[in-house]
Design a protein around this motif. Sequence first.
Motif, PDB file in Angstrom:
ATOM      1  N   MET A   1       8.270 110.824  37.349  1.00  0.00           N
ATOM      2  CA  MET A   1       7.743 109.461  37.446  1.00  0.00           C
ATOM      3  C   MET A   1       6.440 109.474  38.236  1.00  0.00           C
ATOM      4  O   MET A   1       6.375 110.063  39.300  1.00  0.00           O
ATOM      5  CB  MET A   1       8.745 108.537  38.142  1.00  0.00           C
ATOM      6  CG  MET A   1       9.959 108.207  37.320  1.00  0.00           C
ATOM      7  SD  MET A   1       9.575 107.294  35.807  1.00  0.00           S
ATOM      8  CE  MET A   1       8.940 105.762  36.460  1.00  0.00           C
TER       9      MET A   1
ATOM     10  N   ASP B   1       4.294 103.696  37.464  1.00  0.00           N
ATOM     11  CA  ASP B   1       5.191 103.018  36.516  1.00  0.00           C
ATOM     12  C   ASP B   1       5.279 103.759  35.185  1.00  0.00           C
ATOM     13  O   ASP B   1       5.768 103.232  34.203  1.00  0.00           O
ATOM     14  CB  ASP B   1       4.728 101.575  36.290  1.00  0.00           C
ATOM     15  CG  ASP B   1       3.333 101.508  35.685  1.00  0.00           C
ATOM     16  OD1 ASP B   1       2.596 102.502  35.797  1.00  0.00           O
ATOM     17  OD2 ASP B   1       2.987 100.466  35.112  1.00  0.00           O
ATOM     18  N   THR B   2       4.830 105.007  35.160  1.00  0.00           N
ATOM     19  CA  THR B   2       4.781 105.790  33.930  1.00  0.00           C
ATOM     20  C   THR B   2       5.682 107.016  34.042  1.00  0.00           C
ATOM     21  O   THR B   2       5.686 107.705  35.045  1.00  0.00           O
ATOM     22  CB  THR B   2       3.331 106.253  33.655  1.00  0.00           C
ATOM     23  OG1 THR B   2       2.483 105.116  33.614  1.00  0.00           O
ATOM     24  CG2 THR B   2       3.238 106.997  32.345  1.00  0.00           C
ATOM     25  N   THR B   3       6.410 107.287  32.972  1.00  0.00           N
ATOM     26  CA  THR B   3       7.208 108.496  32.889  1.00  0.00           C
ATOM     27  C   THR B   3       6.339 109.579  32.268  1.00  0.00           C
ATOM     28  O   THR B   3       5.803 109.398  31.179  1.00  0.00           O
ATOM     29  CB  THR B   3       8.450 108.275  32.006  1.00  0.00           C
ATOM     30  OG1 THR B   3       9.205 107.203  32.540  1.00  0.00           O
ATOM     31  CG2 THR B   3       9.311 109.521  31.948  1.00  0.00           C
TER      32      THR B   3
ATOM     33  N   SER C   1       9.384 104.701  23.895  1.00  0.00           N
ATOM     34  CA  SER C   1       9.191 104.106  25.216  1.00  0.00           C
ATOM     35  C   SER C   1       8.872 102.613  25.117  1.00  0.00           C
ATOM     36  O   SER C   1       9.320 101.827  25.956  1.00  0.00           O
ATOM     37  CB  SER C   1       8.099 104.842  25.992  1.00  0.00           C
ATOM     38  OG  SER C   1       6.849 104.707  25.357  1.00  0.00           O
TER      39      SER C   1
ATOM     40  N   ASP D   1      11.959 100.598  24.754  1.00  0.00           N
ATOM     41  CA  ASP D   1      12.688 100.450  26.009  1.00  0.00           C
ATOM     42  C   ASP D   1      11.882  99.711  27.075  1.00  0.00           C
ATOM     43  O   ASP D   1      12.285  99.677  28.240  1.00  0.00           O
ATOM     44  CB  ASP D   1      13.071 101.831  26.555  1.00  0.00           C
ATOM     45  CG  ASP D   1      14.075 102.537  25.662  1.00  0.00           C
ATOM     46  OD1 ASP D   1      14.750 101.863  24.876  1.00  0.00           O
ATOM     47  OD2 ASP D   1      14.174 103.777  25.761  1.00  0.00           O
ATOM     48  N   ASN D   2      10.736  99.152  26.683  1.00  0.00           N
ATOM     49  CA  ASN D   2       9.837  98.450  27.615  1.00  0.00           C
ATOM     50  C   ASN D   2       9.397  99.343  28.772  1.00  0.00           C
ATOM     51  O   ASN D   2       9.368  98.932  29.924  1.00  0.00           O
ATOM     52  CB  ASN D   2      10.481  97.169  28.156  1.00  0.00           C
ATOM     53  CG  ASN D   2      10.668  96.139  27.067  1.00  0.00           C
ATOM     54  OD1 ASN D   2       9.820  96.006  26.190  1.00  0.00           O
ATOM     55  ND2 ASN D   2      11.767  95.427  27.115  1.00  0.00           N
ATOM     56  N   LYS D   3       9.070 100.588  28.452  1.00  0.00           N
ATOM     57  CA  LYS D   3       8.593 101.546  29.442  1.00  0.00           C
ATOM     58  C   LYS D   3       7.314 102.176  28.935  1.00  0.00           C
ATOM     59  O   LYS D   3       6.916 101.958  27.789  1.00  0.00           O
ATOM     60  CB  LYS D   3       9.644 102.646  29.683  1.00  0.00           C
ATOM     61  CG  LYS D   3      10.940 102.128  30.249  1.00  0.00           C
ATOM     62  CD  LYS D   3      11.929 103.241  30.432  1.00  0.00           C
ATOM     63  CE  LYS D   3      13.236 102.703  30.998  1.00  0.00           C
ATOM     64  NZ  LYS D   3      14.259 103.750  31.116  1.00  0.00           N
ATOM     65  N   LYS D   4       6.683 102.963  29.802  1.00  0.00           N
ATOM     66  CA  LYS D   4       5.488 103.685  29.404  1.00  0.00           C
ATOM     67  C   LYS D   4       5.725 105.167  29.637  1.00  0.00           C
ATOM     68  O   LYS D   4       6.188 105.552  30.718  1.00  0.00           O
ATOM     69  CB  LYS D   4       4.280 103.210  30.215  1.00  0.00           C
ATOM     70  CG  LYS D   4       2.986 103.830  29.771  1.00  0.00           C
ATOM     71  CD  LYS D   4       1.794 103.246  30.503  1.00  0.00           C
ATOM     72  CE  LYS D   4       0.534 103.917  30.022  1.00  0.00           C
ATOM     73  NZ  LYS D   4      -0.652 103.451  30.715  1.00  0.00           N
TER      74      LYS D   4
END
Length: 76
Positions: free
Chosen positions: A25, A28-30, A63, A66-69
Motif C-alpha cells: 500500500m 490510497d493506492t495498491t 480495482s 472494488d472502488n480501489k486504485k
Amino acid sequence: MRALVETIAKALVDDPNQVRATEEMEEDTTVIKLTVAKEDMGRIIGKEGRTAKAIRTLLNAVSTKDNKKAVLKIVE
C-alpha cells in the motif's frame, strides 16, 4: 488482485515457479510488484508493451469494480 496478476503471469512465462507478485500500500493506492525470471521478462512486457498494458487494463477493471486504485510495477 495480486492473485489475478500472478495467475496471468504464470500462464505467460516458461518458468512459472519464478513468478512472484507482492502487494503493498502506498497512500490510497495498491501497488502490485511482479517479479519474473530474466528470460521471461520479454514475454511479460510483450511487443511494444502490449502484454503489460493488457495486464494493467485488467487490473484497473478489477480495482475499479472494488472502488480501489491499483498499479502494476514489473520489477527486473
